[in-house]
Design an enzyme around this catalytic site. Sequence first.
Site, PDB file in Angstrom:
ATOM      1  N   ARG A  45     -57.608  19.824 -42.990  1.00  0.00           N
ATOM      2  CA  ARG A  45     -58.418  18.480 -42.449  1.00  0.00           C
ATOM      3  C   ARG A  45     -58.740  18.576 -41.183  1.00  0.00           C
ATOM      4  O   ARG A  45     -57.795  19.001 -40.382  1.00  0.00           O
ATOM      5  CB  ARG A  45     -57.411  17.359 -43.007  1.00  0.00           C
ATOM      6  CG  ARG A  45     -57.183  16.777 -44.287  1.00  0.00           C
ATOM      7  CD  ARG A  45     -58.647  16.405 -44.867  1.00  0.00           C
ATOM      8  NE  ARG A  45     -58.508  15.862 -46.234  1.00  0.00           N
ATOM      9  CZ  ARG A  45     -58.647  16.642 -47.529  1.00  0.00           C
ATOM     10  NH1 ARG A  45     -58.894  17.870 -47.302  1.00  0.00           N
ATOM     11  NH2 ARG A  45     -58.391  16.096 -48.587  1.00  0.00           N
ATOM     12  N   GLU A  94     -66.369  14.195 -40.604  1.00  0.00           N
ATOM     13  CA  GLU A  94     -67.528  14.668 -41.490  1.00  0.00           C
ATOM     14  C   GLU A  94     -68.337  13.539 -42.083  1.00  0.00           C
ATOM     15  O   GLU A  94     -68.234  12.636 -42.341  1.00  0.00           O
ATOM     16  CB  GLU A  94     -66.626  15.433 -42.616  1.00  0.00           C
ATOM     17  CG  GLU A  94     -65.977  16.682 -42.079  1.00  0.00           C
ATOM     18  CD  GLU A  94     -64.992  16.894 -43.334  1.00  0.00           C
ATOM     19  OE1 GLU A  94     -65.183  16.545 -44.752  1.00  0.00           O
ATOM     20  OE2 GLU A  94     -63.972  17.945 -43.009  1.00  0.00           O
ATOM     21  N   HIS A 132     -67.357  21.759 -45.702  1.00  0.00           N
ATOM     22  CA  HIS A 132     -66.152  21.229 -46.379  1.00  0.00           C
ATOM     23  C   HIS A 132     -66.322  21.761 -47.971  1.00  0.00           C
ATOM     24  O   HIS A 132     -66.357  21.018 -48.794  1.00  0.00           O
ATOM     25  CB  HIS A 132     -65.803  19.812 -46.502  1.00  0.00           C
ATOM     26  CG  HIS A 132     -64.363  19.405 -46.830  1.00  0.00           C
ATOM     27  ND1 HIS A 132     -63.816  17.950 -46.306  1.00  0.00           N
ATOM     28  CD2 HIS A 132     -63.429  20.038 -47.670  1.00  0.00           C
ATOM     29  CE1 HIS A 132     -63.019  18.014 -46.905  1.00  0.00           C
ATOM     30  NE2 HIS A 132     -62.387  19.239 -47.842  1.00  0.00           N
TER      31      HIS A 132
HETATM   32  C1  8YV Z   1     -62.899  17.785 -51.260  1.00  0.00           C
HETATM   33  C2  8YV Z   1     -60.422  18.677 -50.539  1.00  0.00           C
HETATM   34  O1  8YV Z   1     -62.448  17.097 -50.355  1.00  0.00           O
HETATM   35  O2  8YV Z   1     -59.216  18.747 -52.663  1.00  0.00           O
HETATM   36  C3  8YV Z   1     -59.213  18.601 -51.516  1.00  0.00           C
HETATM   37  O3  8YV Z   1     -58.152  17.826 -50.802  1.00  0.00           O
HETATM   38  O4  8YV Z   1     -60.511  18.688 -49.412  1.00  0.00           O
HETATM   39  C4  8YV Z   1     -61.546  19.388 -51.469  1.00  0.00           C
HETATM   40  O5  8YV Z   1     -61.388  19.418 -52.937  1.00  0.00           O
HETATM   41  C5  8YV Z   1     -63.210  16.898 -52.640  1.00  0.00           C
HETATM   42  O6  8YV Z   1     -62.094  16.330 -52.672  1.00  0.00           O
HETATM   43  C6  8YV Z   1     -63.463  17.587 -53.866  1.00  0.00           C
HETATM   44  O7  8YV Z   1     -63.570  16.630 -54.443  1.00  0.00           O
END
Ligand code: 8YV
Length: 311
Positions: A230, A259, A277
Amino acid sequence: MKTDIVLVVPIYAGAVEQLDQSYAMHRLWQAKHRSSFLAEIRDRVRAIVTGPGRVDAELMDALPKTEIIATQSVGTDHIDLAAAKARGIVVTNTPDVLTDDVADLAMALVLSVARRIVVGDRFVRDGKWLQGNLPLATKVGGATMGIVGLGRIGQAIAKRAEAFGMKIAYHGPRAKAGVAYRFYPNLAEMAGAVDYLVVSCPGGAGTRNLVNAEVLRALGPEGVVVNISRGSVIEEPAMVEMLRDGRLGGAGLDVFADEPRVPEALLPLENVVLQPHVGSATHATRGAMGQLVIDNLQAHFAGKKLLTPVG
Ligand code: 8YV
C-alpha cells in the site's frame, strides 16, 4: 425474494454478473445522491461488497441491517474493522488466490528497474539504438533483497528472488519460526544491508510511513525500493525527493498514497517504474477473488462457515 446487497465499487465483471442473478444489488458508486440512495435501501441491505472501496462506520450505520462485508482484496485497510466488530458485522477478504500474481509483479518490478526494461523499450521505439547501445544495467543475481513483511506474499516473493540467485533478508514484528532467511528487527539496519527493499506488509495505521526517510536514506543511492503493498507504508514525499536528487537509487511502484493520482515528480524519472495497482489484475486471479466473494456471501446466508473470514 432476493436478498439486498450494496456494491461499493465495481469488482470483477464476472462476479458482478453472478451477484446480479442471485441478489438485489445496489451500485453505490452510481448513486446520484449518496444519502438518499442509502436511505431508500436502509432497512433492506444485509451485505456490503467492496474491494477496495472504503467501508467506514458511517456507511455501516447508514445500512444498519448489514451482517457481512465481503471485500475483493486481501488488504482490509479500506474497512473500519473495529467498527464492523462493534456492530457484529463479519468481514471476509480474498487471500491466497492472489499471492502468485502479486509476487510475480514484485519480481517483475525488481527486474524492470534493475535491467531498465521500460527505458530500453522506449530507447528502441525512439530509434535511439541507431545511434548506439543502451548503457549497461544491473545484475540481480547475487544481490540481496530485504522483504518488509514475510507473509504469504512476502514468502512467495522470496522464492522468486532466490530462483534469480538473490539473497534474502526480512523485517517484521518478530522472527518467523522455521525461516532460514536473516531476520532484522530493525528496518533501517536491514535497509542499509540490502540492495532491494521490497514492501509486502499489510497497509493501515500500524504500518503507515513504516518505510520512512531514515529507512530510505539507509537504503541509499544504490538501493531500490519496490512496493506492491500500500502506498501508505512508504513516506512518499521523502521517497520522491530522494529519487529526484539521487539519494535513492530507484523504485518500482504499483501502489501510491493517493491513487489513482501519482506524484508528478515521479513521471519523468528513468530510475522509476510505475504500475497502476495491478498486482492481482489478471483474469484468472480476479476471477478467483470474485468467486471467493460470492462463496463467502453464499456461506453466510446459508448459515455455513465462512471460507475466508478476517480476524
Ligand atoms: C486490489 C489489492 O486492490 O487485494 C488487494 O489488497 O490491493 C488488489 O487486489 C483490488 O482490491 C482488487 O479488487
